[in-house]
Scaffold this active site. Structure first.
Site, PDB file in Angstrom:
ATOM      1  N   ASN A 102       0.889  -1.161   0.193  1.00 27.02           N
ATOM      2  CA  ASN A 102      -0.364   0.092  -0.252  1.00 27.02           C
ATOM      3  C   ASN A 102       0.935   1.537   0.349  1.00 27.02           C
ATOM      4  O   ASN A 102       1.794   1.468   0.455  1.00 27.02           O
ATOM      5  CB  ASN A 102      -1.145  -0.131   1.271  1.00 27.02           C
ATOM      6  N   VAL A 103       0.681   2.186  -0.777  1.00 26.58           N
ATOM      7  CA  VAL A 103       1.474   3.712  -1.055  1.00 26.58           C
ATOM      8  C   VAL A 103       0.314   4.683   0.132  1.00 26.58           C
ATOM      9  O   VAL A 103       0.770   5.617   0.003  1.00 26.58           O
ATOM     10  CB  VAL A 103       1.397   3.822  -2.534  1.00 26.58           C
ATOM     11  N   HIS A 119       5.618  -0.532  -2.836  1.00 29.54           N
ATOM     12  CA  HIS A 119       5.196   0.247  -3.683  1.00 29.54           C
ATOM     13  C   HIS A 119       5.398   1.914  -3.881  1.00 29.54           C
ATOM     14  O   HIS A 119       4.656   2.591  -4.134  1.00 29.54           O
ATOM     15  CB  HIS A 119       4.537  -0.210  -4.334  1.00 29.54           C
ATOM     16  N   CYS A 130      16.359  13.695 -12.174  1.00 23.98           N
ATOM     17  CA  CYS A 130      17.204  13.106 -11.591  1.00 23.98           C
ATOM     18  C   CYS A 130      16.602  12.486  -9.741  1.00 23.98           C
ATOM     19  O   CYS A 130      17.474  12.273  -9.053  1.00 23.98           O
ATOM     20  CB  CYS A 130      17.008  14.735 -11.207  1.00 23.98           C
ATOM     21  N   ASN A 213      -7.615 -12.958   4.553  1.00 22.09           N
ATOM     22  CA  ASN A 213      -8.998 -12.561   3.287  1.00 22.09           C
ATOM     23  C   ASN A 213      -9.727 -12.979   3.362  1.00 22.09           C
ATOM     24  O   ASN A 213     -10.508 -13.632   3.923  1.00 22.09           O
ATOM     25  CB  ASN A 213      -7.837 -12.977   2.073  1.00 22.09           C
TER      26      ASN A 213
END
Ligand code: APR
Length: 244
Positions: A102-103, A119, A130, A213
Site C-alpha cells: 500500500n502506498v 510500492h 533526477c 482475506n
C-alpha cells in the site's frame, strides 16, 4: 472467530514473523481496494492504464491529476483496527517485519515501527529525471509541476507497472520472508509480482503461511491457515486470543 489452539500456540512460540499487506487492510478505513471500480471521472480508466511510465509519457497531466485525486481522497482517512492490531502484534515477536504494497502510509500513521513500503508512498513526490524529492508543489497548474533543481517533471514516488521495485526494500522484504517462521499474507489478491512471491519464498524455507482475506486467492491452497473475513475484525481478535 474460533482460532485453532495450534495456531495460537504457534504464534505464542514464534520469534521471527513477517507480514505482507495489500489494499484489503485499508478497505475498512474507507479506501477502495485497487481492483475495485473507480469513481466518476476515473471510471473509464483502468489503474493499469494510468499507473505506468508509458501513460506518464503519453499524457503526464492525466497521470498527475489521477494521483492528485487519490492523494486528496486519502486526506482524512485514518488507520483501522487491523492496522492497530499489527502494531500490537509487533510487540510480541523479537523480529517482526511489516511489508506493505500500500502506498497510503496508514501503517506508519498507526505507529508500526518499521514498515517496508514496497510500492512507495503516494504522499511523496519526486523528479522523474533526477530523483530529487519535492516538499511543495502546486496541483492546480495547467501543466505538471517541475523539479526545482533540474526542471524535469515531478511524479509520485510510487512504483508503476513495468518499473522495478526499490532494490533495498525488495532485498529487505525477501530476507525477512526467508527468515520468518510465520508469514502472514493479509488483504492482498496476491497477483502482483514480485510481492506475491514473498509468501512462496517464505514457504519454501519452511515458514507457516497464515492468510487473512475476505475471499480465497491463488495463495489459499498453499496456506497452512486461511482465516476468511475482514482483517479489521480478524486481526484484533487474533491478537486478543493469542496474548490475552
Ligand atoms: N479484509 C481482508 N481482505 C480484504 C478486505 C478486508 N476488509 N477487503 C478486501 N479484501 C481483499 C480482497 O478479497 C482482495 O483479495 O483484499 C484484496 C485486495 O486486492 P487488490 O485490490 O488486488 O489489492 P492488492 O493485492 O494490494 O494489489 C497489489 O497491485 O495494482 C497494484 O500496486 C498496486 O499495490 C497494488 C498491487
Amino acid at each position: 472467530m474460533n482460532f485453532s489452539p495450534d495456531l495460537l500456540s504457534l504464534l505464542q512460540e514464534s520469534s521471527h514473523v513477517a507480514a505482507l499487506t495489500g489494499a484489503g487492510v485499508s478497505q475498512e478505513s474507507g479506501l477502495r481496494t485497487f481492483r475495485d471500480a473507480q469513481d466518476g471521472l476515473w471510471k473509464q480508466y483502468k489503474p493499469e492504464d494510468l499507473a505506468s511510465p508509458e501513460a506518464f509519457r503519453r499524457d503526464p497531466k492525466l497521470v498527475w491529476d489521477w494521483y492528485a485525486w487519490r492523494r486528496e481522497a486519502i486526506k482524512g482517512v485514518r488507520p483501522n483496527a487491523g492496522h492497530y492490531a499489527l502494531v500490537e502484534m509487533s510487540k510480541h515477536f523479537s523480529e517482526f517485519t511489516l511489508i506493505t504494497q500500500n502506498v497510503n502510509g496508514l501503517h506508519r500513521f498507526a505507529g508500526s515501527p518499521r514498515v517496508i513500503e514496497l510500492h512507495g508512498n503516494i504522499q511523496r513526490v519526486r523528479c522523474a529525471d533526477c530523483y530529487t524529492f519535492a516538499d511543495e508543489w502546486d496541483d492546480d497548474e495547467a501543466e505538471v509541476p517541475r523539479c526545482p533543481v533540474c526542471g524535469g517533471m515531478l511524479r509520485p514516488h510510487v512504483v508503476w507497472f513495468g518499473e522495478a521495485l526499490p532494490r533495498s526494500e525488495l532485498e529487505a522484504a525477501v530476507e525477512a520472508a526467508r527468515n520468518s517462521e510465520v508469514f502472514f499474507s493479509i488483504g492482498t489478491s496476491g497477483v502482483v509480482q514480485p510481492a506475491a512471491s514473498l509468501a512462496h519464498a517464505a514457504r519454501n524455507r519452511g515458514a507457516v503461511i497464515i492468510e487473512i482475506n475476505a475471499e480465497p486467492t491463488p495463495l489459499t491452497p498453499k496456506a497452512d491457515y486461511f482465516l476468511q473475513g475482514r482483517s479489521g475484525e480478524i486481526l484484533p481478535e487474533l491478537v486478543k486470543a493469542t496474548w490475552k
